[in-house]
Scaffold this motif. Structure first.
Motif, mmCIF file in Angstrom:
data_model
loop_
_atom_site.group_PDB
_atom_site.id
_atom_site.type_symbol
_atom_site.label_atom_id
_atom_site.label_comp_id
_atom_site.label_asym_id
_atom_site.label_seq_id
_atom_site.Cartn_x
_atom_site.Cartn_y
_atom_site.Cartn_z
ATOM 1 N N GLU A 17 -81.821 -73.041 -18.773
ATOM 2 C CA GLU A 17 -83.032 -73.864 -18.623
ATOM 3 C C GLU A 17 -82.683 -75.343 -18.495
ATOM 4 O O GLU A 17 -83.328 -76.073 -17.743
ATOM 5 N N ALA A 21 -83.673 -77.621 -15.321
ATOM 6 C CA ALA A 21 -84.426 -78.863 -15.493
ATOM 7 C C ALA A 21 -83.657 -80.052 -14.924
ATOM 8 O O ALA A 21 -84.249 -80.975 -14.345
ATOM 9 N N TYR A 30 -86.237 -85.315 -18.176
ATOM 10 C CA TYR A 30 -86.886 -84.442 -19.153
ATOM 11 C C TYR A 30 -86.277 -84.714 -20.524
ATOM 12 O O TYR A 30 -85.201 -85.295 -20.627
ATOM 13 N N GLN A 34 -88.931 -81.190 -24.558
ATOM 14 C CA GLN A 34 -89.493 -80.388 -23.470
ATOM 15 C C GLN A 34 -88.644 -79.143 -23.213
ATOM 16 O O GLN A 34 -89.171 -78.057 -22.962
ATOM 17 N N LEU A 35 -87.332 -79.311 -23.267
ATOM 18 C CA LEU A 35 -86.437 -78.174 -23.098
ATOM 19 C C LEU A 35 -86.669 -77.149 -24.207
ATOM 20 O O LEU A 35 -86.758 -75.943 -23.946
ATOM 21 N N GLU A 37 -89.340 -76.658 -25.954
ATOM 22 C CA GLU A 37 -90.638 -76.013 -25.758
ATOM 23 C C GLU A 37 -90.550 -74.912 -24.698
ATOM 24 O O GLU A 37 -91.112 -73.827 -24.857
ATOM 25 N N THR A 38 -89.811 -75.185 -23.621
ATOM 26 C CA THR A 38 -89.644 -74.192 -22.559
ATOM 27 C C THR A 38 -88.924 -72.944 -23.069
ATOM 28 O O THR A 38 -89.313 -71.812 -22.757
ATOM 29 N N VAL A 39 -87.881 -73.160 -23.864
ATOM 30 C CA VAL A 39 -87.077 -72.042 -24.362
ATOM 31 C C VAL A 39 -87.753 -71.353 -25.546
ATOM 32 O O VAL A 39 -87.531 -70.167 -25.798
#
Length: 202
Positions: A17, A21, A30, A34-35, A37-39
Motif C-alpha cells: 500500500e 500510494a 500522503y 492515511q496509510l 487507515e488504508t491498511v
C-alpha cells in the motif's frame, strides 16, 4: 495461519500500500496516518514494524535483519556447503525475497523509483549501513575470530559491490532478469573474471 504468517502478511500489506500510494501521490503526498487507515492498523502498529515512511516503501523492517544475521552467523538460513561469498549472495537473495523485491511487484517497485529517484540511493545505501553487521556475521559463521583477520570484510565488501552493480542494472533495465537470477549470474561473472579473466559459459 500462524502468528508469524499473519505478521508477515500485515507487513506485506503495509509495504504494498505504501508503494502504491507513493506511485500515485509521491512520497510526500500522503501521511503515515492515511496509510494506516488504508491498511487498517494503528500508528503504533506501524511503528512497531517500520521506522519511517521511506522504510516501509523499501520494505526495511525494524529488527528483521537482527534475527536473520544471528541465524546466518550460527550456520543457518543458507546451505552450509557454500563458500563465504556464495553464502552472502544466498543470504541477500533470501532477504530480497522476504521483503518483496521480486517479479510479482517489480513493475510497482520500478514505478516507485521512477517517481522518487532519491529512494534508489537509500535502497543502495542500505547495504552499506548493514556492512559491519554482515561482516561480523561472516566472521562468526566461518570462525575468523581474529579482529586483525581481513577476510570477512573483504568478502563482505565484494558482496556489497555485487549487490550494487546488480541493483543498478535491475532498476535501470526493464528487460533485466529477476533480481536473484541477475545477482547469481553476476557472481558467476565475478568468479570467472577473478580466476580466468574470461566468461567460460559455453
Amino acid at each position: 495461519m500462524s502468528t508469524t504468517e499473519r505478521t508477515r502478511a500485515l507487513r506485506r500489506r503495509m509495504i504494498v500500500e505504501a508503494r502504491r500510494a507513493t506511485v500515485e501521490h509521491g512520497l510526500h503526498g500522503y501521511t503515515i496516518e492515511q496509510l494506516c487507515e488504508t491498511v487498517g492498523v494503528s500508528r503504533r502498529t506501524f511503528f512497531n514494524h517500520f521506522a519511517s515512511k521511506e522504510d516501509v516503501v523499501l520494505g526495511i523492517e525494524l529488527h528483521a535483519d537482527v534475527e536473520a544475521f544471528e541465524r546466518y552467523a550460527a550456520g543457518g538460513i543458507v546451505s552450509s556447503d557454500l563458500d563465504p561469498l556464495g553464502s552472502i549472495v544466498a543470504l541477500a537473495i533470501d532477504q530480497f525475497h522476504r521483503v518483496g523485491i521480486d517479479r510479482a511487484d517489480e513493475a510497482l517497485v520500478r514505478q516507485v523509483f521512477e517517481r522518487e529517484p532519491a529512494l534508489v540511493a537509500k535502497f543502495l545505501s542500505a547495504t552499506d549501513v548493514q556492512l559491519a553487521r554482515v561482516t561480523d556475521a561472516v566472521r562468526h559463521r566461518f570462525g575468523w575470530g581474529d579482529p586483525d583477520d581481513r577476510r570477512a570484510r573483504l568478502v563482505t565488501e565484494a558482496a556489497a559491490g555485487l549487490l550494487k552493480v546488480t541493483a543498478d542494472t535491475f532498476f535501470a533495465d526493464a528487460d533485466s532478469p529477476a533480481f536473484d537470477a541477475l545477482l547469481t549470474d553476476n557472481l558467476r561473472l565475478l568468479r570467472a573474471a577473478i580466476t580466468t579473466g574470461q566468461d567460460t559459459t559455453p
